[in-house]
Design a protein around this motif. Structure first.
Motif, PDB file in Angstrom:
ATOM      1  N   LEU A  49     -62.076 -69.359  49.251  1.00  0.00           N
ATOM      2  CA  LEU A  49     -63.345 -68.808  48.792  1.00  0.00           C
ATOM      3  C   LEU A  49     -63.467 -69.090  47.302  1.00  0.00           C
ATOM      4  CD1 LEU A  49     -65.862 -67.182  49.582  1.00  0.00           C
ATOM      5  CD2 LEU A  49     -64.628 -65.113  48.889  1.00  0.00           C
ATOM      6  N   ASP A  50     -64.359 -70.030  46.956  1.00  0.00           N
ATOM      7  CA  ASP A  50     -64.568 -70.407  45.562  1.00  0.00           C
ATOM      8  C   ASP A  50     -65.587 -69.467  44.925  1.00  0.00           C
ATOM      9  OD1 ASP A  50     -62.863 -72.470  46.028  1.00  0.00           O
ATOM     10  OD2 ASP A  50     -64.386 -74.050  46.012  1.00  0.00           O
ATOM     11  N   TRP A  51     -65.137 -68.760  43.902  1.00  0.00           N
ATOM     12  CA  TRP A  51     -66.014 -67.847  43.172  1.00  0.00           C
ATOM     13  C   TRP A  51     -66.252 -68.404  41.774  1.00  0.00           C
ATOM     14  CZ3 TRP A  51     -64.096 -63.081  40.145  1.00  0.00           C
ATOM     15  CH2 TRP A  51     -65.175 -62.444  39.532  1.00  0.00           C
ATOM     16  N   GLY A  52     -67.451 -68.923  41.544  1.00  0.00           N
ATOM     17  CA  GLY A  52     -67.792 -69.436  40.231  1.00  0.00           C
ATOM     18  C   GLY A  52     -68.297 -68.314  39.348  1.00  0.00           C
ATOM     19  N   PHE A  53     -67.373 -67.661  38.662  1.00  0.00           N
ATOM     20  CA  PHE A  53     -67.755 -66.469  37.903  1.00  0.00           C
ATOM     21  C   PHE A  53     -68.325 -66.806  36.530  1.00  0.00           C
ATOM     22  CE2 PHE A  53     -63.257 -67.227  37.236  1.00  0.00           C
ATOM     23  CZ  PHE A  53     -63.074 -67.053  35.871  1.00  0.00           C
ATOM     24  N   THR A  54     -68.226 -68.074  36.105  1.00  0.00           N
ATOM     25  CA  THR A  54     -68.976 -68.576  34.959  1.00  0.00           C
ATOM     26  C   THR A  54     -69.480 -69.971  35.334  1.00  0.00           C
ATOM     27  OG1 THR A  54     -67.202 -69.753  33.796  1.00  0.00           O
ATOM     28  CG2 THR A  54     -67.352 -67.363  33.439  1.00  0.00           C
ATOM     29  N   ALA A  93     -65.957 -71.978  35.173  1.00  0.00           N
ATOM     30  CA  ALA A  93     -64.700 -71.439  35.699  1.00  0.00           C
ATOM     31  C   ALA A  93     -64.854 -70.997  37.143  1.00  0.00           C
ATOM     32  CB  ALA A  93     -64.215 -70.271  34.847  1.00  0.00           C
ATOM     33  N   THR A  94     -63.835 -71.302  37.958  1.00  0.00           N
ATOM     34  CA  THR A  94     -63.848 -70.948  39.382  1.00  0.00           C
ATOM     35  C   THR A  94     -62.512 -70.338  39.771  1.00  0.00           C
ATOM     36  OG1 THR A  94     -65.357 -72.780  39.879  1.00  0.00           O
ATOM     37  CG2 THR A  94     -64.152 -71.814  41.726  1.00  0.00           C
ATOM     38  N   LEU A  95     -62.568 -69.212  40.472  1.00  0.00           N
ATOM     39  CA  LEU A  95     -61.385 -68.559  41.017  1.00  0.00           C
ATOM     40  C   LEU A  95     -61.396 -68.739  42.526  1.00  0.00           C
ATOM     41  CD1 LEU A  95     -58.936 -66.762  40.160  1.00  0.00           C
ATOM     42  CD2 LEU A  95     -60.352 -64.791  40.807  1.00  0.00           C
ATOM     43  N   SER A  96     -60.267 -69.218  43.094  1.00  0.00           N
ATOM     44  CA  SER A  96     -60.242 -69.598  44.506  1.00  0.00           C
ATOM     45  C   SER A  96     -59.038 -69.009  45.232  1.00  0.00           C
ATOM     46  CB  SER A  96     -60.225 -71.124  44.649  1.00  0.00           C
ATOM     47  OG  SER A  96     -61.312 -71.722  43.975  1.00  0.00           O
ATOM     48  N   PRO A  97     -59.147 -67.811  45.797  1.00  0.00           N
ATOM     49  CA  PRO A  97     -58.094 -67.315  46.690  1.00  0.00           C
ATOM     50  C   PRO A  97     -58.135 -68.101  48.000  1.00  0.00           C
ATOM     51  CG  PRO A  97     -59.934 -65.784  46.639  1.00  0.00           C
ATOM     52  CD  PRO A  97     -60.232 -66.837  45.613  1.00  0.00           C
ATOM     53  N   PHE A 132     -47.164 -69.982  57.438  1.00  0.00           N
ATOM     54  CA  PHE A 132     -48.422 -69.370  57.026  1.00  0.00           C
ATOM     55  C   PHE A 132     -48.251 -68.883  55.592  1.00  0.00           C
ATOM     56  CE2 PHE A 132     -51.232 -65.665  56.579  1.00  0.00           C
ATOM     57  CZ  PHE A 132     -52.454 -66.257  56.903  1.00  0.00           C
ATOM     58  N   TYR A 133     -49.133 -69.297  54.711  1.00  0.00           N
ATOM     59  CA  TYR A 133     -48.965 -68.987  53.299  1.00  0.00           C
ATOM     60  C   TYR A 133     -50.330 -68.830  52.630  1.00  0.00           C
ATOM     61  CZ  TYR A 133     -49.651 -74.066  53.063  1.00  0.00           C
ATOM     62  OH  TYR A 133     -50.135 -75.337  53.225  1.00  0.00           O
ATOM     63  N   GLY A 134     -50.329 -68.342  51.393  1.00  0.00           N
ATOM     64  CA  GLY A 134     -51.566 -68.125  50.673  1.00  0.00           C
ATOM     65  C   GLY A 134     -51.334 -68.086  49.184  1.00  0.00           C
ATOM     66  N   GLY A 135     -52.423 -67.944  48.449  1.00  0.00           N
ATOM     67  CA  GLY A 135     -52.317 -67.910  47.000  1.00  0.00           C
ATOM     68  C   GLY A 135     -53.683 -67.864  46.367  1.00  0.00           C
ATOM     69  N   CYS A 136     -53.737 -68.239  45.087  1.00  0.00           N
ATOM     70  CA  CYS A 136     -54.981 -68.216  44.331  1.00  0.00           C
ATOM     71  C   CYS A 136     -54.923 -69.264  43.234  1.00  0.00           C
ATOM     72  CB  CYS A 136     -55.206 -66.828  43.726  1.00  0.00           C
ATOM     73  SG  CYS A 136     -56.842 -66.588  43.023  1.00  0.00           S
ATOM     74  N   MET A 137     -56.049 -69.962  43.003  1.00  0.00           N
ATOM     75  CA  MET A 137     -56.139 -70.976  41.966  1.00  0.00           C
ATOM     76  C   MET A 137     -57.277 -70.641  41.011  1.00  0.00           C
ATOM     77  SD  MET A 137     -53.780 -73.232  42.552  1.00  0.00           S
ATOM     78  CE  MET A 137     -54.369 -74.512  41.450  1.00  0.00           C
ATOM     79  N   LEU A 138     -57.081 -70.979  39.750  1.00  0.00           N
ATOM     80  CA  LEU A 138     -58.100 -70.842  38.722  1.00  0.00           C
ATOM     81  C   LEU A 138     -58.314 -72.201  38.078  1.00  0.00           C
ATOM     82  CD1 LEU A 138     -59.943 -69.183  36.799  1.00  0.00           C
ATOM     83  CD2 LEU A 138     -57.916 -68.845  35.350  1.00  0.00           C
ATOM     84  N   SER A 139     -59.569 -72.663  38.038  1.00  0.00           N
ATOM     85  CA  SER A 139     -59.888 -73.960  37.442  1.00  0.00           C
ATOM     86  C   SER A 139     -61.042 -73.820  36.463  1.00  0.00           C
ATOM     87  CB  SER A 139     -60.232 -74.984  38.520  1.00  0.00           C
ATOM     88  OG  SER A 139     -61.369 -74.570  39.267  1.00  0.00           O
ATOM     89  N   VAL A 140     -60.955 -74.582  35.388  1.00  0.00           N
ATOM     90  CA  VAL A 140     -62.006 -74.584  34.375  1.00  0.00           C
ATOM     91  C   VAL A 140     -62.355 -76.036  34.062  1.00  0.00           C
ATOM     92  CG1 VAL A 140     -62.646 -73.906  32.035  1.00  0.00           C
ATOM     93  CG2 VAL A 140     -61.138 -72.424  33.392  1.00  0.00           C
TER      94      VAL A 140
END
Length: 216
Positions: A175-180, A183-187, A206-214
């Motif tokens: 789920l890509d959340w473009g909060f600016t 910048a995008t936060l992607s759990p 089975f695994y998971g995580g979160c990414m932050l990209s600018v």
């Protein structure tokens, strides 16, 4: 250098970092608690797309008080033919810890946007040894939920040409959340399933995580 001789071209940069509960590489579990960061740059020169980057990760090697580190360097040249895209790239894997041996790959890729999904086929050739001719068929699609949220769904199949068998199947939802604007936060969550009994000891992960990209 990427835009020399082409005044209309632009260079784009992206920095990214994140955490993943397991380090799964082409269906193989390399360790736990992967913390990663990287920088990418992309541009165009005379109609040819050029991109390069560096990625680094540190993860739990599976033994007490021991971690592994890896740094990858990569670059690609691609061209859009209208009906499809094609590209050639290079990756250098610099293994600093338990994995030990460094290796290099040259890869060839083609892709197409079908409208309902984007597809790609990539063949990786191990320059230093034999990786059983690993190739990957991938499909992905993004569903825009609102101007700030996009649901990304992707799946891929790995195939070993020399052994004439599938290696792994991996699917991912993010789920890509473009909060600016930049910048995008992607759990995300992912599932990796071996398709051969000798690949990754036949273990489903089975695994998971979160990414932050600018980007800028």
């Amino acid at each position: 250098a990427l835009v020399a001789g082409n005044a209309k071209a632009e260079v784009e940069y992206e920095i990214h970092t994140g955490y993943t509960s397991q380090y799964i590489f082409r269906g193989v579990d390399l360790g736990d608690d992967l913390v990663e960061a990287g920088v990418d740059v992309a541009g165009e020169w005379n109609g040819v797309g050029l991109s390069a980057g560096i990625w680094g990760g540190i993860f739990d090697a599976g033994t007490a008080n021991q971690t592994d580190e890896e740094v990858d360097f990569y670059g690609e040249a691609s061209y859009d033919w209208g009906f499809m895209t094609s590209g050639i790239g290079y990756i250098y894997y610099w293994n600093l810890g338990r994995l030990g041996q460094d290796f290099q790959e040259v890869y060839f890729t083609i892709g197409k946007d079908w409208g309902w999904a984007e597809s790609s086929f990539t063949y990786f050739w191990d320059v230093d040894g034999d990786n059983d001719g690993y190739s990957q068929l991938a499909l992905s699609r993004g569903f825009e939920l609102n101007p700030c949220l996009t649901l990304q769904v992707a799946t891929s199949f790995g195939y070993l040409f020399e052994q004439s068998e599938f290696a792994d199947w991996t699917s991912k939802i993010a789920l890509d959340w473009g909060f600016t604007e930049t910048a995008t936060l992607s759990p995300f969550m992912a599932l990796s399933v071996p398709m051969d009994s000798n690949w990754n000891n036949d273990q489903t992960e089975f695994y998971g995580g979160c990414m932050l990209s600018v980007g800028f």
